[in-house]
Design a protein around this motif. Structure first.
Motif, PDB file in Angstrom:
ATOM      1  N   GLN A  70       0.914  -1.184  -0.184  1.00 24.25           N
ATOM      2  CA  GLN A  70      -0.011   0.049   0.158  1.00 24.25           C
ATOM      3  C   GLN A  70       0.903   1.084  -0.006  1.00 24.25           C
ATOM      4  O   GLN A  70       0.702   2.214   1.031  1.00 24.25           O
ATOM      5  N   LEU A  71       1.623   1.502  -0.996  1.00 28.37           N
ATOM      6  CA  LEU A  71       2.476   2.560  -1.194  1.00 28.37           C
ATOM      7  C   LEU A  71       1.925   3.836  -1.245  1.00 28.37           C
ATOM      8  O   LEU A  71       0.698   3.748  -1.570  1.00 28.37           O
ATOM      9  N   PRO A  72       2.219   4.812  -0.494  1.00 28.65           N
ATOM     10  CA  PRO A  72       1.475   6.205  -0.641  1.00 28.65           C
ATOM     11  C   PRO A  72       1.701   6.863  -2.017  1.00 28.65           C
ATOM     12  O   PRO A  72       2.488   6.690  -2.712  1.00 28.65           O
ATOM     13  N   SER A  73       0.779   7.418  -2.174  1.00 25.71           N
ATOM     14  CA  SER A  73       0.461   8.198  -3.667  1.00 25.71           C
ATOM     15  C   SER A  73       0.737   9.876  -3.430  1.00 25.71           C
ATOM     16  O   SER A  73       0.944  10.455  -4.346  1.00 25.71           O
ATOM     17  N   PHE A  74       0.523  10.138  -2.118  1.00 28.01           N
ATOM     18  CA  PHE A  74       0.344  11.683  -1.724  1.00 28.01           C
ATOM     19  C   PHE A  74      -0.653  12.464  -2.691  1.00 28.01           C
ATOM     20  O   PHE A  74      -0.295  13.622  -2.674  1.00 28.01           O
ATOM     21  N   THR A  75      -1.502  11.841  -3.293  1.00 29.60           N
ATOM     22  CA  THR A  75      -2.563  12.492  -3.891  1.00 29.60           C
ATOM     23  C   THR A  75      -3.829  11.732  -3.792  1.00 29.60           C
ATOM     24  O   THR A  75      -4.078  10.499  -3.773  1.00 29.60           O
ATOM     25  N   MET A  78     -12.398  16.045 -12.867  1.00 31.90           N
ATOM     26  CA  MET A  78     -11.414  15.350 -11.841  1.00 31.90           C
ATOM     27  C   MET A  78     -10.657  16.220 -10.864  1.00 31.90           C
ATOM     28  O   MET A  78      -9.656  17.040 -11.608  1.00 31.90           O
ATOM     29  N   THR A  79     -10.759  16.221  -9.689  1.00 31.75           N
ATOM     30  CA  THR A  79      -9.891  17.238  -8.874  1.00 31.75           C
ATOM     31  C   THR A  79      -8.860  16.387  -8.176  1.00 31.75           C
ATOM     32  O   THR A  79      -9.046  15.452  -7.552  1.00 31.75           O
ATOM     33  N   ALA A  80      -7.470  16.620  -8.371  1.00 30.52           N
ATOM     34  CA  ALA A  80      -6.367  16.214  -7.464  1.00 30.52           C
ATOM     35  C   ALA A  80      -6.085  16.989  -6.275  1.00 30.52           C
ATOM     36  O   ALA A  80      -6.072  18.256  -6.476  1.00 30.52           O
ATOM     37  N   GLU A  81      -5.911  16.419  -5.197  1.00 29.28           N
ATOM     38  CA  GLU A  81      -5.667  17.267  -3.927  1.00 29.28           C
ATOM     39  C   GLU A  81      -4.155  16.560  -3.770  1.00 29.28           C
ATOM     40  O   GLU A  81      -4.056  15.420  -3.210  1.00 29.28           O
ATOM     41  N   VAL A  82      -3.114  17.247  -3.836  1.00 27.01           N
ATOM     42  CA  VAL A  82      -1.781  16.978  -3.766  1.00 27.01           C
ATOM     43  C   VAL A  82      -1.232  17.353  -2.080  1.00 27.01           C
ATOM     44  O   VAL A  82      -1.538  18.648  -2.156  1.00 27.01           O
ATOM     45  N   GLU A  83      -0.646  16.240  -1.567  1.00 28.50           N
ATOM     46  CA  GLU A  83      -0.050  16.862  -0.263  1.00 28.50           C
ATOM     47  C   GLU A  83       0.944  17.849  -0.417  1.00 28.50           C
ATOM     48  O   GLU A  83       1.713  18.004  -1.452  1.00 28.50           O
ATOM     49  N   ARG A  87      -4.676   8.134 -13.282  1.00 27.83           N
ATOM     50  CA  ARG A  87      -3.360   7.780 -13.131  1.00 27.83           C
ATOM     51  C   ARG A  87      -2.234   8.896 -12.987  1.00 27.83           C
ATOM     52  O   ARG A  87      -2.302   9.795 -14.008  1.00 27.83           O
ATOM     53  N   SER A  88      -1.632   9.010 -12.010  1.00 28.47           N
ATOM     54  CA  SER A  88      -0.565  10.002 -11.685  1.00 28.47           C
ATOM     55  C   SER A  88       0.690   9.868 -10.931  1.00 28.47           C
ATOM     56  O   SER A  88       0.462   8.445 -10.245  1.00 28.47           O
ATOM     57  N   GLN A  89       1.670  10.484 -10.819  1.00 29.55           N
ATOM     58  CA  GLN A  89       2.727  10.184 -10.134  1.00 29.55           C
ATOM     59  C   GLN A  89       3.176  11.577  -9.448  1.00 29.55           C
ATOM     60  O   GLN A  89       3.077  12.627 -10.022  1.00 29.55           O
ATOM     61  N   ALA A  90       3.422  11.240  -8.255  1.00 33.85           N
ATOM     62  CA  ALA A  90       3.503  12.542  -7.023  1.00 33.85           C
ATOM     63  C   ALA A  90       5.251  12.550  -6.997  1.00 33.85           C
ATOM     64  O   ALA A  90       5.679  11.317  -6.631  1.00 33.85           O
TER      65      ALA A  90
END
Length: 633
Positions: free
Chosen positions: A24-29, A50-55, A135-138
């Motif tokens: 369960q690796l974190p995605s920070f999003t 589609m709304t992304a909330e990024v740390e 699909r995204s990469q933080a």
């Protein structure tokens, strides 16, 4: 360096969760979605926001893909009563150098809303659920998390009622309230459009009359390699097979046929251009009544080749043009050359289109000389093809062979007739001869041809006692197998270059066909420019024609190539038809001449978001790598 980055990515992910939670690796999003405000009915278009909330301290990446770069943000619909009908759009990203990849990329931090254009299914009703995946990469300034798929469930109500005409078109612009504080990045430096072919023509002119004529002659030889020309090969052999059977003069007919080709390109082409403008000859060649007449002519000739009747000119014309050979004189051969050249005029090579534009502007000498050299090279192989049946006729025991070749070519002429019927259907937008219908008719023709070759069907001139050899059996078997394969192509089996002769799929004006298109296309340049401006993209203009064989070859064999498709996916794409008698096509044809200085199809332009050309590619190619290179610039 890539290995080191991968190790750092895994290290930070594991340290953040502990070794017992690697799955369960974190995605920070965090991602959420909703349908844009306002009611939507079945069959209408809307957007999923589609709304992304990024740390804090982290960011995700824009929609633009980079080779050896980070994972671009992307979206797909997993299930639900809707399909995407346009490319996603995003707020203007912050463009900066990313130290993790040493690339200048677009970034989104904090809260960012993307829009995914969708069209609700025609049978949707009530409360429905759409399952999407973002699909995204933080990354932060030191390292990156692994790319992650985020399932997002969107529930919305489908209002009752018929779809409203003003809500069918795709919504490809991000609502203003979700736009970012960053300015739109420049897609590319705008400069004068580069056109390698136009530059080559200019250089040839400047080098003197000798190099210019050689350039024109070479262009004529290259034109023989385009799919537009392929149908002329069996037609030529079949026509002169019949003439050889009549004992026609060995050289007069082929020479007259070649003069018909040269005369069509040079005299008729230039005369029509001077009188009716640069696109005049194209409008003549795509005229539906002309195509219907050509279809009737090919059916007529096919029946003649089957021995149903004999073709003869009136006695006065025979005496004047044909000697005592009935229908085998020079006038029919000239008319055949003129007719068959018209069928390939609109999509030979860019050289013809460039000269026609020059002639329309008042320069006649160079276009006249260039068309003579071009058409002479174009006609030369057909002179040899026209002589081939007469060479067979001189061979010992050639009668049986010649009769079989003649009959088989008759079936190919029936297939050609279907192509011209399809042209008329497409220009009038009747929708009767779609690709499945076209394939079914061709398959039926091949079945009948196979039955003839295998001896299960006779024609009037068959003696009934001739022995069928192994070669005839072999060709008959291959022909029968071909008919079965054409039926399989209705379900999507690849046709390769043969697909160039089929109607567009999907049929123009329809959203779906027998083949699923992986890329969506706008049908107006304005819509593509709006998408380009909203998403900081380039514009790709595909100037095409419903009757253009070379255009189909490009669309069916080059566009699906992975390298080409990847480049096209980055752009706002417009498919601009030019050959139907409607206002939109006439405007597109005029725009094509203005931007490319050519009239023949296809023509491709990479432009900035305002529609100013950056690169021009004229004509077709079989080299997907070269076309991908053109797209990349």
């Amino acid at each position: 360096m890539r290995i080191l980055r991968a190790l750092l990515t895994i290290t930070i992910a594991v340290s953040a969760l502990g070794s017992s939670a690697v799955a369960q690796l974190p995605s920070f999003t965090k991602w959420s979605g909703k349908v844009s405000a306002g009611d939507v009915r079945a069959g209408e278009s809307t957007q999923v926001l589609m709304t992304a909330e990024v740390e804090e301290g982290w960011h995700i990446y824009s929609l633009t893909k980079h080779k050896d770069g980070p994972t671009a943000t992307s979206f797909r619909i997993e299930s639900g009563p809707a399909t995407t009908n346009g490319d996603p759009v995003e707020p203007n990203p912050e463009v900066k150098l990313d130290p993790n990849f040493n690339l200048e990329v677009g970034l989104h931090g904090g809260k960012a809303t993307f829009a995914v254009p969708i069209q609700v299914s025609a049978d949707a009703k009530g409360k429905v659920t759409l399952n999407l995946v973002a699909r995204s990469q933080a990354c932060n300034d030191k390292t990156c998390a692994l790319p992650t798929n985020h399932p997002v469930k969107v529930v919305f109500d489908v209002a009752p009622g018929e779809p409203r005409p003003d809500r069918i078109a795709a919504l490809t612009k991000l609502p203003d309230e979700y736009q970012s504080k960053y300015p739109a990045p420049k897609a590319t430096e705008t400069k004068e459009a580069s056109d390698e072919f136009g530059t080559a023509v200019t250089k040839a002119k400047q080098s003197g009359i000798g190099p210019y004529l050689w350039f024109a002659f070479t262009a004529g030889l290259l034109a023989l390699l385009t799919p537009c020309v392929f149908p002329m090969i069996p037609i030529t052999v079949s026509y002169f097979s019949k003439q050889a059977e009549k004992g026609a003069n060995r050289y007069a007919g082929p020479a007259a046929y070649s003069l018909g080709i040269i005369g069509t390109f040079t005299l008729l082409g230039l005369l029509t251009t001077v009188i009716f403008g640069a696109s005049g000859i194209n409008r003549l060649a795509t005229n539906p009544f002309l195509n219907l007449a050509l279809a009737a002519l090919f059916v007529f000739l096919a029946l003649n080749l089957f021995g149903m009747f004999e073709l003869k000119l009136p006695s006065g014309m025979v005496n004047k043009f044909g000697g005592n050979q009935g229908g085998s004189g020079i006038l029919p051969a000239v008319l055949m050359g003129l007719t068959f050249t018209l069928t390939s005029f609109t999509c030979t090579v860019p050289f013809v289109g460039t000269l026609l534009v020059t002639a329309a502007q008042g320069d006649i000498l160079y276009p006249l000389l260039g068309m003579l050299a071009f058409s002479s090279a174009f006609a030369l192989p057909f002179f040899l093809l026209a002589m081939f049946p007469q060479f067979l006729a001189k061979m010992p025991k050639s009668g049986g062979w010649l009769g079989t070749v003649k009959a088989y070519m008759g079936f190919l002429e029936l297939a050609a007739a279907v192509k011209f019927l399809s042209n008329a259907d497409l220009v009038w937008m009747l929708g009767l001869i779609t690709r499945p219908v076209f394939l079914s008719i061709w398959s039926t023709i091949l079945v009948i041809a196979a039955l003839y070759l295998l001896g299960w069907m006779k024609l009037p001139f068959d003696s009934g006692t001739a022995k069928i050899g192994k070669l005839r059996y072999g060709i008959g078997t291959v022909t029968f197998a071909g008919s079965i394969y054409l039926l399989g192509a209705i379900q999507g089996s690849p046709l390769g270059v043969m697909s160039a002769f089929m109607p567009p799929d999907p049929y123009p004006g329809r959203k779906t066909g027998s083949v699923v298109e992986r890329l969506s296309w706008h049908d107006t340049l304005d819509a593509a420019k709006a998408e380009a401006k909203a998403g900081s993209k380039l514009v790709f203009m595909d100037f095409t024609g419903v009757t253009c064989t070379n255009c189909r070859q490009m669309e069916q064999t080059i566009f699906p190539d992975p390298a080409v498709e990847a480049e096209l996916a980055k752009m706002a794409r417009a498919k601009l038809y030019t050959d139907r008698p409607i206002a939109a096509d006439e405007a597109n044809a005029k725009l094509m001449v203005e931007l490319t200085k050519a009239t023949t199809l296809p023509n491709y332009i990479v432009a900035d978001a305002d529609g100013k050309p950056i690169r021009v590619f004229q004509g077709s190619t079989f080299d997907a790598g070269a076309f991908a290179k053109f797209l990349r610039g």
